[in-house]
Design an enzyme around this catalytic site. Sequence first.
Site, PDB file in Angstrom:
ATOM      1  N   THR A   1       0.856  -1.184   0.000  1.00  0.00           N
ATOM      2  CA  THR A   1       0.000   0.000   0.000  1.00  0.00           C
ATOM      3  C   THR A   1       0.893   1.236   0.000  1.00  0.00           C
ATOM      4  O   THR A   1       2.025   1.175   0.472  1.00  0.00           O
ATOM      5  CB  THR A   1      -0.860  -0.041   1.286  1.00  0.00           C
ATOM      6  OG1 THR A   1      -1.769  -1.122   1.155  1.00  0.00           O
ATOM      7  CG2 THR A   1      -1.630   1.236   1.536  1.00  0.00           C
TER       8      THR A   1
ATOM      9  N   ARG B   1     -14.811  -6.797   0.821  1.00  0.00           N
ATOM     10  CA  ARG B   1     -14.105  -6.468   2.065  1.00  0.00           C
ATOM     11  C   ARG B   1     -13.632  -5.003   1.979  1.00  0.00           C
ATOM     12  O   ARG B   1     -13.178  -4.545   0.944  1.00  0.00           O
ATOM     13  CB  ARG B   1     -12.901  -7.401   2.222  1.00  0.00           C
ATOM     14  CG  ARG B   1     -12.023  -7.101   3.441  1.00  0.00           C
ATOM     15  CD  ARG B   1     -10.677  -6.572   3.032  1.00  0.00           C
ATOM     16  NE  ARG B   1      -9.812  -6.303   4.172  1.00  0.00           N
ATOM     17  CZ  ARG B   1      -8.707  -5.570   4.077  1.00  0.00           C
ATOM     18  NH1 ARG B   1      -8.332  -5.074   2.931  1.00  0.00           N
ATOM     19  NH2 ARG B   1      -7.991  -5.351   5.156  1.00  0.00           N
TER      20      ARG B   1
ATOM     21  N   SER C   1     -11.169  -2.030   3.051  1.00  0.00           N
ATOM     22  CA  SER C   1      -9.835  -1.733   3.592  1.00  0.00           C
ATOM     23  C   SER C   1      -9.889  -0.520   4.524  1.00  0.00           C
ATOM     24  O   SER C   1     -10.799   0.302   4.426  1.00  0.00           O
ATOM     25  CB  SER C   1      -8.918  -1.422   2.408  1.00  0.00           C
ATOM     26  OG  SER C   1      -7.811  -0.679   2.816  1.00  0.00           O
ATOM     27  N   ASP C   2      -8.892  -0.399   5.387  1.00  0.00           N
ATOM     28  CA  ASP C   2      -8.801   0.798   6.237  1.00  0.00           C
ATOM     29  C   ASP C   2      -8.403   2.045   5.444  1.00  0.00           C
ATOM     30  O   ASP C   2      -8.590   3.168   5.911  1.00  0.00           O
ATOM     31  CB  ASP C   2      -7.740   0.591   7.321  1.00  0.00           C
ATOM     32  CG  ASP C   2      -6.364   0.412   6.684  1.00  0.00           C
ATOM     33  OD1 ASP C   2      -6.137  -0.618   6.027  1.00  0.00           O
ATOM     34  OD2 ASP C   2      -5.524   1.336   6.803  1.00  0.00           O
TER      35      ASP C   2
ATOM     36  N   THR D   1      -0.375   1.740   6.965  1.00  0.00           N
ATOM     37  CA  THR D   1      -0.367   0.519   6.171  1.00  0.00           C
ATOM     38  C   THR D   1      -0.340  -0.660   7.141  1.00  0.00           C
ATOM     39  O   THR D   1      -0.045  -0.493   8.322  1.00  0.00           O
ATOM     40  CB  THR D   1       0.825   0.491   5.193  1.00  0.00           C
ATOM     41  OG1 THR D   1       0.773  -0.723   4.427  1.00  0.00           O
ATOM     42  CG2 THR D   1       2.160   0.555   5.913  1.00  0.00           C
ATOM     43  N   GLY D   2      -0.650  -1.861   6.633  1.00  0.00           N
ATOM     44  CA  GLY D   2      -0.678  -3.040   7.498  1.00  0.00           C
ATOM     45  C   GLY D   2      -1.998  -3.765   7.329  1.00  0.00           C
ATOM     46  O   GLY D   2      -2.657  -3.638   6.299  1.00  0.00           O
ATOM     47  N   VAL D   3      -2.381  -4.503   8.334  1.00  0.00           N
ATOM     48  CA  VAL D   3      -3.637  -5.266   8.247  1.00  0.00           C
ATOM     49  C   VAL D   3      -4.804  -4.316   8.553  1.00  0.00           C
ATOM     50  O   VAL D   3      -4.930  -3.800   9.672  1.00  0.00           O
ATOM     51  CB  VAL D   3      -3.611  -6.460   9.225  1.00  0.00           C
ATOM     52  CG1 VAL D   3      -4.960  -7.181   9.225  1.00  0.00           C
ATOM     53  CG2 VAL D   3      -2.489  -7.418   8.853  1.00  0.00           C
ATOM     54  N   GLY D   4      -5.641  -4.102   7.537  1.00  0.00           N
ATOM     55  CA  GLY D   4      -6.711  -3.113   7.646  1.00  0.00           C
ATOM     56  C   GLY D   4      -7.612  -3.327   8.855  1.00  0.00           C
ATOM     57  O   GLY D   4      -8.029  -2.374   9.509  1.00  0.00           O
TER      58      GLY D   4
HETATM   59  N1  ASP Z   1      -4.034  -1.671   4.884  1.00  0.00           N
HETATM   60  C1  ASP Z   1      -4.292  -2.342   3.636  1.00  0.00           C
HETATM   61  C2  ASP Z   1      -5.560  -3.148   3.780  1.00  0.00           C
HETATM   62  O1  ASP Z   1      -5.743  -3.835   4.751  1.00  0.00           O
HETATM   63  C3  ASP Z   1      -3.183  -3.280   3.211  1.00  0.00           C
HETATM   64  C4  ASP Z   1      -1.793  -2.735   3.339  1.00  0.00           C
HETATM   65  O2  ASP Z   1      -1.566  -1.703   3.951  1.00  0.00           O
HETATM   66  O3  ASP Z   1      -0.892  -3.385   2.804  1.00  0.00           O
HETATM   67  O4  ASP Z   1      -6.342  -3.136   2.876  1.00  0.00           O
END
Ligand code: ASP
Length: 280
Positions: free
Chosen positions: A155, A183, A185-186, A204-207
Site C-alpha cells: 500500500t 471487504r 480496507s482501512d 499501512t498493514g492489516v486493515g
Molecule cells: N491496509 C491495507 C488493507 O488492509 C493493506 C496494506 O496496507 O498493505 O487493505
Amino acid sequence: MKLIIHGGFFSESSTNQETKKAKQNALSEIVTQGYDYLKTHSALETVIYTVALLENNDLFNAGIGSQIQSDGKVRLSASLMDGKTEKFSGVINVEDVKNPIEIAQHLLTYDDRVLSGDGAQSFARENGFEYFNPITNQRQLEYEAKLNQQNNKGTVGCVALDDEGNLAAATSTGGKGFEIPSRVSDSATVAGNYANKFAGISCTGVGEDITSGALAAKIVTRVTDGFTLKDASDKSFLELKAFDGFAGIIGISAAGEIYHCDSHPHMVWASFDVNLQVFK
Ligand code: ASP
C-alpha cells in the site's frame, strides 16, 4: 516544508533483495519528485501528485500492480484528507481505473465524498476517468500461484507539510490480496488516513487491525491534545499490542516533527526535509 511517503510492508521471507532495492530506489526518486513539487504547490496538491506517482509504479500494491482479490478482480481504495479544511474524501473498491486518488480528489468538492463499488465507478466515468485495467502479469502469476495472501504488501501513502503550515494525507491500496470481494480496507477510512491542522497520518498493514485501533484518527487526536507526534504514535502502537495489531504509520506534525514506526518488520518509507533524505 516536509514530505514523507511509504510503500507498505515487505516480508523478508518472500521479498527478494532485488525487489527490496527496487522499492527503495523508487521511493527515493518519488519522494524527491514530490518534494520538488511541494516547493510550488500546497500540501493537498502534493499528496495527490505523489500518491499518483506511487500508484503508477507497478512495484507497489496501489493503482497499477495492485493485488488481486479472491474472485480474480482488482478493487482499489484510496482516500485523501485536507488538514486545512478537515475534509475527507475517498473511493472504496472501485474497479477498472488507473488513479483512485484522483477520483478522491474530484470528490473533495462534493457533499457526498466517499463512494464505493459500482457507484464509484459510474462517478469516475461520468467525470472523465477512462477504463484502465490495473492487473500486471506479475500479479496475475502471484494470484494463480495463490502466493499473495500475506506477502508483498505495498500500500502507498504520503503526508505533506507545505510552507504555509498546512498538512494533508493521502493513502491508496489494492487491499490485502486474496480477500473476500467487498471487504473494506482501512485505507479509505479515517482509521487509515487522517489529517487536521495539527498532524497528518497515513497507515499501512492489516486493515482490520488498523480499523480496530482507529489508528490514524487516534494519533492525530492525541497530537491535537498536546502529545508530540512520537509520543502519540508510540502510545497508540502500545494499544495495538493488546490484539497483536499489525500496522505501520508515517506522519508529520504542524510543529514539523516527522515520524514513522511499525509494529512488525518492515515498512518501506522515505522522507524529505530540506537537506535530509532517509529510506529503509
Ligand atoms: N491496509 C491495507 C488493507 O488492509 C493493506 C496494506 O496496507 O498493505 O487493505
